[in-house]
Design an enzyme around this catalytic site. Sequence first.
Site, mmCIF file in Angstrom:
data_model
loop_
_atom_site.group_PDB
_atom_site.id
_atom_site.type_symbol
_atom_site.label_atom_id
_atom_site.label_comp_id
_atom_site.label_asym_id
_atom_site.label_seq_id
_atom_site.Cartn_x
_atom_site.Cartn_y
_atom_site.Cartn_z
ATOM 1 N N ASP A 56 93.430 -0.060 26.179
ATOM 2 C CA ASP A 56 94.050 0.919 25.319
ATOM 3 C C ASP A 56 94.808 0.242 24.154
ATOM 4 O OD1 ASP A 56 95.708 3.589 25.544
ATOM 5 O OD2 ASP A 56 96.969 2.339 24.744
ATOM 6 N N TYR A 61 98.647 -0.144 15.975
ATOM 7 C CA TYR A 61 99.010 -1.534 16.662
ATOM 8 C C TYR A 61 98.367 -2.732 15.761
ATOM 9 C CZ TYR A 61 99.692 1.247 20.944
ATOM 10 O OH TYR A 61 100.218 2.078 22.011
ATOM 11 N N LYS A 86 94.026 5.462 18.893
ATOM 12 C CA LYS A 86 94.791 6.628 18.794
ATOM 13 C C LYS A 86 94.720 6.959 17.468
ATOM 14 C CE LYS A 86 97.528 5.192 22.721
ATOM 15 N NZ LYS A 86 97.652 3.652 22.896
ATOM 16 N N HIS A 119 98.499 10.288 18.744
ATOM 17 C CA HIS A 119 99.637 9.387 19.379
ATOM 18 C C HIS A 119 100.982 9.887 19.534
ATOM 19 C CE1 HIS A 119 100.304 4.723 19.095
ATOM 20 N NE2 HIS A 119 101.078 5.180 19.894
HETATM 21 P P1 NDP Z 1 104.822 -2.214 29.709
HETATM 22 O O1 NDP Z 1 105.792 -1.432 30.527
HETATM 23 O O2 NDP Z 1 103.409 -2.496 30.167
HETATM 24 O O3 NDP Z 1 105.605 -3.758 29.709
HETATM 25 C C1 NDP Z 1 105.054 -4.776 29.078
HETATM 26 C C2 NDP Z 1 106.189 -6.025 29.110
HETATM 27 O O4 NDP Z 1 106.261 -6.210 30.665
HETATM 28 C C3 NDP Z 1 105.729 -7.133 28.533
HETATM 29 O O5 NDP Z 1 107.128 -7.862 27.986
HETATM 30 C C4 NDP Z 1 105.413 -8.109 29.659
HETATM 31 O O6 NDP Z 1 105.662 -9.360 29.013
HETATM 32 C C5 NDP Z 1 106.075 -7.692 30.827
HETATM 33 N N1 NDP Z 1 105.143 -7.813 31.793
HETATM 34 C C6 NDP Z 1 104.129 -7.329 31.974
HETATM 35 N N2 NDP Z 1 103.643 -7.727 33.385
HETATM 36 C C7 NDP Z 1 104.715 -8.173 34.360
HETATM 37 C C8 NDP Z 1 104.936 -8.411 35.505
HETATM 38 N N3 NDP Z 1 104.094 -8.392 36.341
HETATM 39 N N4 NDP Z 1 106.321 -8.803 35.526
HETATM 40 C C9 NDP Z 1 107.273 -8.866 34.851
HETATM 41 N N5 NDP Z 1 107.140 -8.546 33.596
HETATM 42 C C10 NDP Z 1 105.803 -8.080 33.209
HETATM 43 O O7 NDP Z 1 105.091 -1.837 28.056
HETATM 44 P P2 NDP Z 1 104.133 -1.439 27.054
HETATM 45 O O8 NDP Z 1 105.190 -0.737 26.091
HETATM 46 O O9 NDP Z 1 103.404 -2.582 26.456
HETATM 47 O O10 NDP Z 1 103.138 -0.234 27.621
HETATM 48 C C11 NDP Z 1 101.873 -0.772 28.024
HETATM 49 C C12 NDP Z 1 100.801 -0.069 27.086
HETATM 50 O O11 NDP Z 1 100.941 1.171 26.934
HETATM 51 C C13 NDP Z 1 101.016 -0.569 25.599
HETATM 52 O O12 NDP Z 1 100.422 -1.801 25.610
HETATM 53 C C14 NDP Z 1 100.196 0.561 24.952
HETATM 54 O O13 NDP Z 1 98.695 0.212 24.990
HETATM 55 C C15 NDP Z 1 100.640 1.646 25.667
HETATM 56 N N6 NDP Z 1 101.779 2.509 24.821
HETATM 57 C C16 NDP Z 1 101.429 3.701 24.390
HETATM 58 C C17 NDP Z 1 102.484 4.342 23.977
HETATM 59 C C18 NDP Z 1 102.362 5.548 23.451
HETATM 60 O O14 NDP Z 1 103.018 6.176 22.523
HETATM 61 N N7 NDP Z 1 100.949 6.057 23.454
HETATM 62 C C19 NDP Z 1 103.891 3.804 23.860
HETATM 63 C C20 NDP Z 1 104.093 2.452 24.424
HETATM 64 C C21 NDP Z 1 103.058 1.854 25.029
HETATM 65 P P3 NDP Z 1 104.416 -10.406 29.005
HETATM 66 O O15 NDP Z 1 103.671 -9.944 28.029
HETATM 67 O O16 NDP Z 1 105.463 -11.762 29.002
HETATM 68 O O17 NDP Z 1 104.067 -10.649 30.487
#
Ligand code: NDP
Length: 281
Positions: A56, A61, A86, A119
């Site tokens: 995704d 991004y 998006k 988006h």
């Molecule tokens: P997430 O809820 O996926 O959280 C990501 C964070 O959680 C990172 O800081 C990561 O740190 C940490 N993390 C990941 N796995 C674990 C775990 N097992 N235990 C503890 N911490 C963990 O947030 P996102 O906002 O990135 O959402 C995911 C995806 O959704 C985005 O990457 C994007 O593709 C999409 N998105 C879409 C949006 C929209 O408006 N359509 C808005 C926001 C996101 P680390 O990397 O250090 O593991």
Amino acid sequence: MIRWSNSNISDIKSFRKLSNNNSIPVLGFGVFNLKERDEFDGALNCALDAGYRHFDTASIYGNEDMLGRAISESGVNRSEVFVTTKLWKSDFGYKATINALNNSLLRLDMDYVDLYLVHWPQKEKLAETWEAIEEIYTSGKAKAIGVCNFSIDYLKLLFRHCKIKPMINQIEHHPYLLQKELVGFCFDREIQVVAHSPLMWGRIVNDDTLKGISYEYKKSPAQIVLRWNLQKGIAVIPKSANRERIIENADIFDFHITESDMNKIDSLDKNLRVGGAPLSL
Ligand code: NDP
């Protein structure tokens, strides 16, 4: 209450049928905030090795080119991966939308995306933007189309203009933000819900109730939250740049959360979001 049966979410290849009969893998990998080439490639290769086949991204991004290249260099066939990108708000309008998708395809170095999403909701130019998205779908440059962060009111507004209904609504969804009414509205209209920020940017893993449940299941709080989404019929796209956590987030297909624990997790709802709140109409 919506629930997926275990047989529908038995391994990482599990998918959900969309209203147009295409399939979306229930587990995806979000690439928001992965901007450095080395970090991006490391995370992507680890995700591909772990079995993720759904990715995704978004034009905003700034990493569509890295995603396209990483997939191409991995040797995995294009037909085996599901790629979402998006349309950003500044590209609303018929011609601008067509151009934006073409530019995304150029950056991805792909002929089509599996899913093209609006988006962010915006009233201005919504009708002509969606008309262009329908055109993109009809031309085959996007195999499925949908929206993100659309409220019920925004979906109803879109229905007034559209010939082809969105197949997906990607929304923030985790135990602190259930959005039950919106999720029910989408399911009733065969709009598949995809949870973005399913781990609440990592914050949800500190919840004491989730820690207690995770102890019982010998799974991490993150795995409990991701599995809880899947059992509710919602696909997930967690992001991680960390090898252990990328593997951990994919290891969610060998256990089942009981109905009583599902309800316990549901009761954590605080209507609390980490991302921006979509504007109301
Ligand atoms: P997430 O809820 O996926 O959280 C990501 C964070 O959680 C990172 O800081 C990561 O740190 C940490 N993390 C990941 N796995 C674990 C775990 N097992 N235990 C503890 N911490 C963990 O947030 P996102 O906002 O990135 O959402 C995911 C995806 O959704 C985005 O990457 C994007 O593709 C999409 N998105 C879409 C949006 C929209 O408006 N359509 C808005 C926001 C996101 P680390 O990397 O250090 O593991």
